[in-house]
Design an enzyme around this catalytic site. Structure first.
Site, PDB file in Angstrom:
ATOM      1  N   ASP A 212      75.217  10.419  32.091  1.00 55.70           N
ATOM      2  CA  ASP A 212      74.111  10.581  31.160  1.00 55.70           C
ATOM      3  C   ASP A 212      72.885  11.208  31.837  1.00 55.70           C
ATOM      4  OD1 ASP A 212      72.810   9.807  28.558  1.00 55.70           O
ATOM      5  OD2 ASP A 212      71.529   8.652  29.904  1.00 55.70           O
TER       6      ASP A 212
ATOM      7  N   GLU B 295      76.127  15.412  31.343  1.00 55.24           N
ATOM      8  CA  GLU B 295      75.281  15.727  30.202  1.00 55.24           C
ATOM      9  C   GLU B 295      73.998  16.369  30.709  1.00 55.24           C
ATOM     10  OE1 GLU B 295      72.552  13.963  26.614  1.00 55.24           O
ATOM     11  OE2 GLU B 295      72.568  13.088  28.606  1.00 55.24           O
TER      12      GLU B 295
END
Ligand code: NOJ
Length: 548
Positions: free
Chosen positions: A203, A245
């Site tokens: 993330d 990401e």
């Protein structure tokens, strides 16, 4: 760089699922691992290969679990570690791989580390986070959650200092300049990998480090850390993957694949393709799609893009120009309530006004463009959204299984659900949009998609091939060849609402037999003249070319 990897991720289709939203087995109003395990056959039957789990850790859930309070457990409402192990074992039995979210950048303010850190500079955990007495520091960094945050600094009354956060103020950023933080993250990494994960979706990676005079994104120090993590993965878990990401332009994502030999992330999301798929069908022009793909640099041979139509966040409009953003907002967010931060909080089917043809076309493109597709739970049955829920919850509503109470998601009282099911009268009501109905109806979108996925499996060109655009005079037609070894796949798509003629230059393939992939219907052999097709509105073809 690992040389032994099977590269399974290149041929895979990913399925993104929120364990909170899928199936509630214990009737407390929130999905859980036991429920998710019960539904593994459903996921396997879709034909996908790898599940991506949204964060499942103990958390106050102020950012739907991306605010982690304890890295070593399962959120109590989702079950416990044994339930998780059972889930992994059952997934493996069905040949499904599983990756989970790894949140490196920040924790919840409820995490023990932050609670300790707040006690002041003398506390051993203080340096786990980024503090300052001066909020002018790192002023080059943009604010990401523009709806709720005014600054990336928040005052902490207890520490009497400001702490740094790139997301919500209740999500303090970890301090990657502190080697202890690295150690902690390696421990977390090992813990979950040893429970049988096939890798992580990492993330918010651009923001790990901060440096004065920069925008505090994509810094060299960040890449150094990630490369070490990758080397560690290669050494200990050689078949696993890291999917990054980084919501950035392709040239800024490129370094996340490593220094030319693919030694950082195996995969990265390609953010800017996504809005351009939606733009393409409203502009009825292939220009912006070709532009972004041509602008995408080649990536190392062992790397792969992850492409998607929707996910659990707003449809982000960060990687478009001002003009394009205005266009997208005008076209897809006519009601201001549909906007969230710099994006649109709607699901796929509402975005295309429930038009089956546009939904099919978008999937026909998603599943045939370079990269591995990531499907978002619920989109396969055409679920709707609820823009009146706070934050991004409108696209995170419970999975709709059947027409029973709570759409078969849970036995709890409807008012007890973590968010309500979609039950507004109209086309998205769970009584008509649900798995049972979709499976029963032979002509449903769901069955259509399962069939398309089956055909995609037959050709490695989709996951591994290169791409060459054909440039027919009719710009409403988006068409390309995907080639890998002996395979030649031809995709022809009509981006417009009206029927379109097209003449393709296939002279390179004179004498080849053109076969429609999903039906094996032979189309005319390529001759000396241009290859002519008539396309109905929003239609597409997947052909394969057979050498004479
Ligand atoms: C990216 C995740 O996709 C999003 O849902 C989350 O809010 C932010 N990271 C912050 O963790």
């Amino acid at each position: 760089m690992s040389t032994s990897h099977s590269l399974w991720y290149k041929d895979a289709i990913f399925y993104e699922v929120s364990p909170r939203a899928f199936k509630d087995a214990n009737g407390d109003g929130m999905g859980d691992f036991q429920g998710l395990t019960e539904k593994l056959d459903y996921i396997a039957d879709l034909g996908v290969n790898c599940i991506w789990l949204l964060p499942m850790y103990p958390s106050p859930l102020r950012d739907d679990g991306y605010d982690i309070a304890d890295y070593y457990n399962i959120h109590p409402q989702l079950g416990n570690l044994d339930d998780f192990k059972t889930f992994i074992a059952e997934a493996k039995k069905r040949n499904l791989r599983v990756i989970a979210d790894l949140v490196l950048n920040h924790t919840s303010d409820q995490h023990m580390w932050f609670q300790e850190a707040r006690k002041g500079p003398d506390n051993p955990y203080h340096d786990y986070y980024v503090w300052s007495d001066d909020i002018q520091k790192y002023s080059g960094a943009r604010i990401i959650f523009t709806d709720t945050e005014r600054s990336n600094w928040t005052w902490d009354e207890s520490a009497k200092r400001f702490y740094w956060h790139r997301f919500f103020s209740h999500q303090p950023d970890l301090n990657f300049d502190n080697p202890k933080v690295h150690e902690e993250m390696y421990k977390v990494f090992r813990f979950w990998m040893d429970l049988g994960l096939d890798g992580f979706r990492a993330d918010a990676v651009p923001y790990l480090y901060e440096r004065e005079g920069t925008n505090c994104e994509n810094l060299p120090e960040t890449h150094d850390f990630l490369k070490q993590l990758r080397a560690y993965m290669d050494e200990h878990y050689p078949e696993a993957i890291l999917l990054g990401e980084a919501n950035q332009w392709p040239e800024d994502v490129l370094p996340y694949f490593g220094d030319g030999d693919g030694d950082e992330f195996h995969m990265s999301f390609h953010f800017p393709i996504m809005p351009r798929l939606y733009m393409g069908i409203r502009q009825e022009d292939r220009g912006s799609l070709e532009w972004i793909i041509n602008r995408t640099p080649a990536i190392p041979a062992n790397c792969q893009w992850a492409i998607f139509l929707r996910n659990h966040d707003e449809l982000t409009l960060e990687m478009v120009t001002e003009e394009e953003r205005a266009f997208m907002v005008r076209e897809y967010a006519p009601n201001p309530r549909m906007m969230c931060n710099v994006g649109i909080r709607r699901r796929l089917f509402p975005l295309v006004e429930n038009d089956r043809r546009q939904a099919e076309l978008l999937h026909g493109l998603l599943l045939s463009l370079p990269g591995s597709p990531v499907l978002y739970y619920g989109d396969e049955i055409g679920m709707g959204d609820n823009i009146y829920l706070p934050d991004r919850f409108g696209v995170r509503t419970p999975m709709q299984w059947n027409d029973n109470r709570n759409a078969g998601f849970s036995n709890a009282k409807p008012s007890q659900l973590y968010v309500p099911v979609i039950d507004d009268p109209g086309p998205y009501h769970y009584q008509s949009v649900n798995v049972e109905a979709a499976q029963e109806n032979q002509t449903s979108f769901y069955n259509w998609l399962v069939n398309l996925i089956e055909h995609r499996e037959r050709f490695k060109a989709f996951g591994r091939g290169d791409i060459t655009f054909l440039h027919p005079a009719n710009r409403k037609i988006f068409t390309y060849l995907r080639r890998y070894e002996n395979e030649v796949v031809l995709v022809v798509a009509n981006l417009s609402r009206s029927p379109q003629p097209v003449e393709l230059d296939l002279s390179e393939y004179q004498g080849y037999q053109v076969m429609e992939m999903t039906s094996n219907v032979p189309f005319p052999v390529v001759g000396a003249a241009s290859y002519q097709l008539s396309m109905s509105p929003y239609s597409f073809f997947w052909f394969y070319l057979v050498k004479p």
